[in-house]
Scaffold this active site. Structure first.
Site, PDB file in Angstrom:
ATOM      1  N   ASN A 148      -7.849  -0.428   8.389  1.00 26.76           N
ATOM      2  CA  ASN A 148      -7.122   0.550   7.584  1.00 26.76           C
ATOM      3  C   ASN A 148      -8.124   1.204   6.637  1.00 26.76           C
ATOM      4  O   ASN A 148      -8.539   0.612   5.653  1.00 26.76           O
ATOM      5  CB  ASN A 148      -5.999  -0.139   6.804  1.00 26.76           C
ATOM      6  N   TRP A 149      -8.516   2.435   6.970  1.00 27.53           N
ATOM      7  CA  TRP A 149      -9.533   3.121   6.176  1.00 27.53           C
ATOM      8  C   TRP A 149      -8.987   3.617   4.841  1.00 27.53           C
ATOM      9  O   TRP A 149      -9.760   3.998   3.965  1.00 27.53           O
ATOM     10  CB  TRP A 149     -10.094   4.305   6.961  1.00 27.53           C
ATOM     11  N   LYS A 150      -7.662   3.664   4.712  1.00 24.26           N
ATOM     12  CA  LYS A 150      -7.015   4.178   3.496  1.00 24.26           C
ATOM     13  C   LYS A 150      -7.530   5.594   3.204  1.00 24.26           C
ATOM     14  O   LYS A 150      -7.766   6.362   4.136  1.00 24.26           O
ATOM     15  CB  LYS A 150      -7.214   3.208   2.339  1.00 24.26           C
ATOM     16  N   HIS A 207       3.064  -0.597   3.911  1.00 21.04           N
ATOM     17  CA  HIS A 207       1.910  -1.140   3.209  1.00 21.04           C
ATOM     18  C   HIS A 207       2.222  -1.253   1.719  1.00 21.04           C
ATOM     19  O   HIS A 207       2.938  -0.431   1.156  1.00 21.04           O
ATOM     20  CB  HIS A 207       0.683  -0.250   3.433  1.00 21.04           C
ATOM     21  N   GLU A 224       0.611  -0.577  -0.837  1.00 19.09           N
ATOM     22  CA  GLU A 224       0.248   0.581  -1.650  1.00 19.09           C
ATOM     23  C   GLU A 224       1.304   1.673  -1.539  1.00 19.09           C
ATOM     24  O   GLU A 224       1.575   2.388  -2.522  1.00 19.09           O
ATOM     25  CB  GLU A 224      -1.127   1.092  -1.222  1.00 19.09           C
ATOM     26  N   GLU A 274       0.423  -9.336   4.618  1.00 20.96           N
ATOM     27  CA  GLU A 274      -0.618  -9.015   3.651  1.00 20.96           C
ATOM     28  C   GLU A 274      -0.189  -9.476   2.260  1.00 20.96           C
ATOM     29  O   GLU A 274       0.549  -8.765   1.574  1.00 20.96           O
ATOM     30  CB  GLU A 274      -0.876  -7.507   3.630  1.00 20.96           C
ATOM     31  N   GLY A 284      -7.836  -6.275  -1.544  1.00 21.37           N
ATOM     32  CA  GLY A 284      -8.850  -5.631  -2.365  1.00 21.37           C
ATOM     33  C   GLY A 284      -9.288  -6.425  -3.567  1.00 21.37           C
ATOM     34  O   GLY A 284      -9.992  -5.906  -4.434  1.00 21.37           O
ATOM     35  N   SER A 289      -8.457  -9.068   2.206  1.00 23.67           N
ATOM     36  CA  SER A 289      -9.864  -9.446   2.027  1.00 23.67           C
ATOM     37  C   SER A 289     -10.426 -10.183   3.247  1.00 23.67           C
ATOM     38  O   SER A 289     -11.142 -11.174   3.103  1.00 23.67           O
ATOM     39  CB  SER A 289     -10.035 -10.278   0.755  1.00 23.67           C
ATOM     40  N   GLY A 349      -9.146  -4.033   5.511  1.00 22.83           N
ATOM     41  CA  GLY A 349      -9.334  -2.907   4.611  1.00 22.83           C
ATOM     42  C   GLY A 349     -10.789  -2.548   4.431  1.00 22.83           C
ATOM     43  O   GLY A 349     -11.415  -1.934   5.293  1.00 22.83           O
ATOM     44  N   GLY A 350     -11.363  -2.952   3.294  1.00 21.14           N
ATOM     45  CA  GLY A 350     -12.711  -2.540   2.936  1.00 21.14           C
ATOM     46  C   GLY A 350     -13.763  -2.817   3.980  1.00 21.14           C
ATOM     47  O   GLY A 350     -14.655  -1.988   4.225  1.00 21.14           O
TER      48      GLY A 350
END
Length: 255
Positions: free
Chosen positions: A13-15, A99, A101, A171, A177, A217, A238-239
């Protein structure tokens, strides 16, 4: 019976990261490093990149593309939104829904998310449904209550045929994050709980065929142990998905 390998998915997920030119380089870098992934690899990319990344992955076996959101309505005066029909026409394979967010910043709840899931399925797009608890819920040991309610409200009204096509991503919000990660045992316990809930409503055959991913993470250093758990079928990353080598290492973890 569906095997764990059959259920394997690693999704990035590049967001709201990477420009279109950067995204193309990133996706191609991953494909070059892992030419024949076990299971499926999904790039969840910003809307402006969907068509380009889909074209790039068209000839790459095992690679797919996900939108990060979509509107529940078929069309209308919803400036800035995308419909399921638009995504389907662009041959987008998956869509990430629910998600944390989106819940936090856009006020989405599971009633709305259910409508989006149904719209996606009707258009032939596979929803990746995200659920998970906040830190205070985990610390009070109420995670099963909260996640169970999320699963019930977003998925219980689906038909067995619809449910069989859904991907679930657990999640824990406290691990997204933050650098904190649920232990493999914590992840397994929740994934088993989710699978049992699905089994109770839709039957063991459907529950055993559904991919349940862990997100929070995920890194190359912990992916192999997490993915080795019986009910953890892969990850929503994610990251670490923004670095081609790091994401490639996660894709290869436990293969």
């Amino acid at each position: 019976m569906t095997s764990k390998t059959d259920r394997r998915i690693v999704a990035g997920n590049w967001k709201m990261n990477t420009t279109p030119s950067e995204g193309s380089v990133l996706a191609q870098g991953v494909i070059d490093k892992v030419a024949a992934p076990v299971g499926k690899v999904i790039f969840g990319v910003p809307a402006i990149q969907l068509v380009k990344i889909k074209q790039l992955t068209a000839a790459a076996e095992g690679y797919y593309v996900a939108a990060q959101n979509m509107h529940q309505k078929a069309d209308g005066a919803f400036t800035g939104e995308m419909s399921a029909a638009m995504l389907a026409d662009a041959r987008i394979d998956y869509v990430i829904l629910g998600h944390s967010e989106r819940r936090q910043y856009s006020g989405e709840d599971d009633t709305l998310i259910n409508a989006k899931i149904v719209a996606a399925l009707d258009a032939g797009i596979i929803p990746i449904y995200c659920c998970g608890e906040k830190l205070d819920i985990r610390e009070s040991n109420n995670q099963n209550v909260v996640v169970g309610k999320q699963i019930e409200q977003a998925l219980s009204a689906l038909s067995p045929k619809q449910m069989a096509k859904v991907v679930v991503a657990y999640e824990p919000v406290w691990a997204i994050g933050t650098g904190k990660t649920a232990s493999p045992q914590q992840a397994q316990e929740m994934h088993a709980f989710i699978r049992q809930m699905i089994s109770d409503q839709f039957g063991s055959e459907i529950a055993n065929g559904i991919s349940i991913l862990y997100g929070g993470s995920v890194k190359a250093a912990n992916a192999e142990e997490l993915f080795g758990m019986a009910d953890v079928d892969g990850g929503l990353v994610g990251g670490a998905s923004l670095d081609a080598q790091a994401f490639a290492d996660i894709i290869k973890a436990g293969q």
